[in-house]
Design an enzyme around this catalytic site. Structure first.
Site, mmCIF file in Angstrom:
data_model
loop_
_atom_site.group_PDB
_atom_site.id
_atom_site.type_symbol
_atom_site.label_atom_id
_atom_site.label_comp_id
_atom_site.label_asym_id
_atom_site.label_seq_id
_atom_site.Cartn_x
_atom_site.Cartn_y
_atom_site.Cartn_z
ATOM 1 N N ARG A 232 0.849 -1.182 0.000
ATOM 2 C CA ARG A 232 0.000 0.000 0.000
ATOM 3 C C ARG A 232 0.890 1.240 0.000
ATOM 4 O O ARG A 232 1.896 1.302 0.720
ATOM 5 C CB ARG A 232 -0.924 0.019 1.229
ATOM 6 C CG ARG A 232 -2.130 -0.918 1.077
ATOM 7 C CD ARG A 232 -3.055 -0.431 -0.019
ATOM 8 N NE ARG A 232 -4.210 -1.273 -0.255
ATOM 9 C CZ ARG A 232 -4.291 -2.207 -1.191
ATOM 10 N NH1 ARG A 232 -3.249 -2.470 -1.948
ATOM 11 N NH2 ARG A 232 -5.403 -2.883 -1.365
ATOM 12 N N GLU A 261 -2.607 8.325 -5.145
ATOM 13 C CA GLU A 261 -2.814 7.698 -6.451
ATOM 14 C C GLU A 261 -3.945 8.416 -7.173
ATOM 15 O O GLU A 261 -5.016 8.576 -6.592
ATOM 16 C CB GLU A 261 -3.145 6.211 -6.296
ATOM 17 C CG GLU A 261 -1.957 5.402 -5.817
ATOM 18 C CD GLU A 261 -2.195 3.899 -5.820
ATOM 19 O OE1 GLU A 261 -3.353 3.487 -6.069
ATOM 20 O OE2 GLU A 261 -1.239 3.148 -5.601
ATOM 21 N N HIS A 280 0.110 0.596 -9.975
ATOM 22 C CA HIS A 280 -0.695 -0.267 -9.083
ATOM 23 C C HIS A 280 -1.305 -1.434 -9.872
ATOM 24 O O HIS A 280 -2.522 -1.663 -9.839
ATOM 25 C CB HIS A 280 -1.783 0.549 -8.394
ATOM 26 C CG HIS A 280 -2.208 -0.040 -7.085
ATOM 27 N ND1 HIS A 280 -2.649 0.717 -6.028
ATOM 28 C CD2 HIS A 280 -2.262 -1.333 -6.641
ATOM 29 C CE1 HIS A 280 -2.971 -0.068 -5.010
ATOM 30 N NE2 HIS A 280 -2.737 -1.323 -5.361
#
Length: 313
Positions: A232, A261, A280
Site C-alpha cells: 500500500r 494515487e 498499481h
C-alpha cells in the site's frame, strides 16, 4: 402466478465482471453507479459491492437503513470502516486470496529485473559490438543474497518460498508468530533492515504501518539495499525514500503502490535512476481480477442468512 421470492437490492459502485453481475442478478436487483454515487443509492440497499475508491464510512452507513453486507472485491479493507459497519450489524466480506499469486509473480520479477540486468536486441548489431556486449558482465546472482520480508501472511510467505527456491536467504518479520515450511528466519525489523540486500513489504494499511518506511527506518537499511512496495502506498514516506535513492542508501527500487494515487506531477519518485514505477498493477492479472469478483458469492450468502467464507478479520 407471480413469484413471492424476496428480491434484494444490491448497489455496485465499482466494476465487476459480467459473470459476477449475472450471479447477483439471479437474487437481487442490481444498481450500478460509481464510487461517488454510492451514497445516493444506499438508503434502501441490502448490500453494497466496492473495490478501492468507494469510502464506506459513518456518513454512508448512517444513510444505509437496510444494509446487511458490504463486499470488497479485493484484499485490503482500508476504504471500509469495519468497526463502524459492525456496530450497525453490517457484515463485511472480501477476497483475501484472490490476487496472491499475481503479486508474488510481480515481486519475484522485480527482484530478477533489479539484479539480472539484461535487455533485448531490438535490431541488427555489428559483429564486433555483439561480441563486446556478450563479453560484458551484468547483474549478480540471486543465490546468496538476503531477502527481508516485512509482513509474512498470504503474499509475503509465498514470496519467501519462491525466493528460497532461488537460493536466497530469507528473513521475515510479522506481528504474529508465523511458522513456515521452508528455511527462513524470524527477526525484528531493525535486524531485517540491517541484514537484507532487498526489503519487500507485504502489510495491510493501518495506523501501525502508515509511513513505516521513512527516514528513520531507511537509515537502518544495509547500504545499497533495494526496496519493493507492492503493498500500500501510504506505508512509505516517498520524499524520504527519494532522498535515500539519491544518496545511494537505496540502490534500486520497484514501486507499484503510491501515495497519493495517481501520483502528482511533483511526485518525488519521478526521474530517479534505477527506480521502476508501475501504476498499481501487481494484482491486475486477468484471472486475479476475475477472482476478486467472487466476493458476490459471500454477498449472496449473507443476504440469505448463511455464513460467509471470507468475513473481514
Amino acid at each position: 402466478m407471480e413469484s413471492t421470492e424476496t428480491r434484494f437490492k444490491v448497489v455496485v459502485s465499482e466494476p465487476l465482471s459480467d459473470r459476477a453481475l449475472a450471479y447477483l442478478g439471479e437474487y437481487a436487483d442490481v444498481v450500478r453507479t460509481d464510487a461517488a454515487g454510492a451514497i445516493d443509492h444506499i438508503s434502501d440497499a441490502d448490500a453494497l459491492v466496492v473495490r478501492t475508491y468507494t469510502q464506506v464510512n459513518d456518513e454512508l452507513l448512517d444513510r444505509a437503513e437496510r444494509l446487511k453486507v458490504v463486499g470488497r472485491a479485493g484484499v485490503a479493507l482500508e476504504n471500509i470502516d469495519v468497526p463502524a459497519a459492525r456496530r450497525r450489524r453490517v457484515e463485511v466480506v472480501h477476497t483475501p486470496a484472490a490476487n496472491t499469486l499475481a503479486v508474488v509473480d510481480y515481486v519475484i520479477a522485480a527482484i530478477i529485473r533489479m539484479n539480472r540486468r539484461f535487455w533485448p536486441m531490438t535490431g541488427f548489431v555489428e559483429g564486433d559490438e555483439f561480441h563486446r556486449m556478450r563479453k560484458g558482465s551484468y547483474g549478480r546472482f540471486l543465490s546468496g543474497m538476503t531477502l527481508g520480508i516485512v509482513g509474512c501472511g498470504r503474499i509475503g510467505s509465498r514470496v519467501g518460498a519462491a525466493a528460497g527456491a532461488l537460493g536466497m536467504t530469507v528473513l521475515y518479520n510479522d506481528i504474529i508468530p508465523i511458522e513456515l515450511d521452508y528455511d527462513a528466519r524470524a527477526v525484528d525489523k531493525p535486524a531485517l533492515y540491517r541484514q537484507s540486500d532487498i526489503v519487500t513489504i507485504h502489510v495491510p494499511l493501518d495506523q501501525s504501518t502508515r509511513r513505516m518506511i521513512d527516514a528513520e527506518t531507511l537509515a537502518m537499511f544495509k547500504a545499497g539495499a533495494q526496496f519493493i512496495n507492492a503493498a500500500r502506498g501510504p506505508c512509505v514516506n516517498y520524499a524520504d525514500l527519494a532522498d535515500a535513492v539519491r544518496s545511494g542508501r537505496i540502490s534500486a527500487a520497484t514501486i507499484d503502490c503510491h501515495d497519493p494515487e495517481p501520483p502528482p506531477a511533483d511526485y518525488p519518485m519521478f526521474g530517479l535512476d534505477d527506480v521502476t514505477l508501475t501504476p498499481h498493477i501487481a494484482a491486475r492479472v486477468p484471472q486475479a481480477v476475475e477472482n476478486m469478483c467472487d466476493v458476490v458469492y459471500d454477498i449472496v450468502a449473507v443476504l440469505q442468512g448463511r455464513r460467509p467464507q471470507y468475513p473481514a478479520p
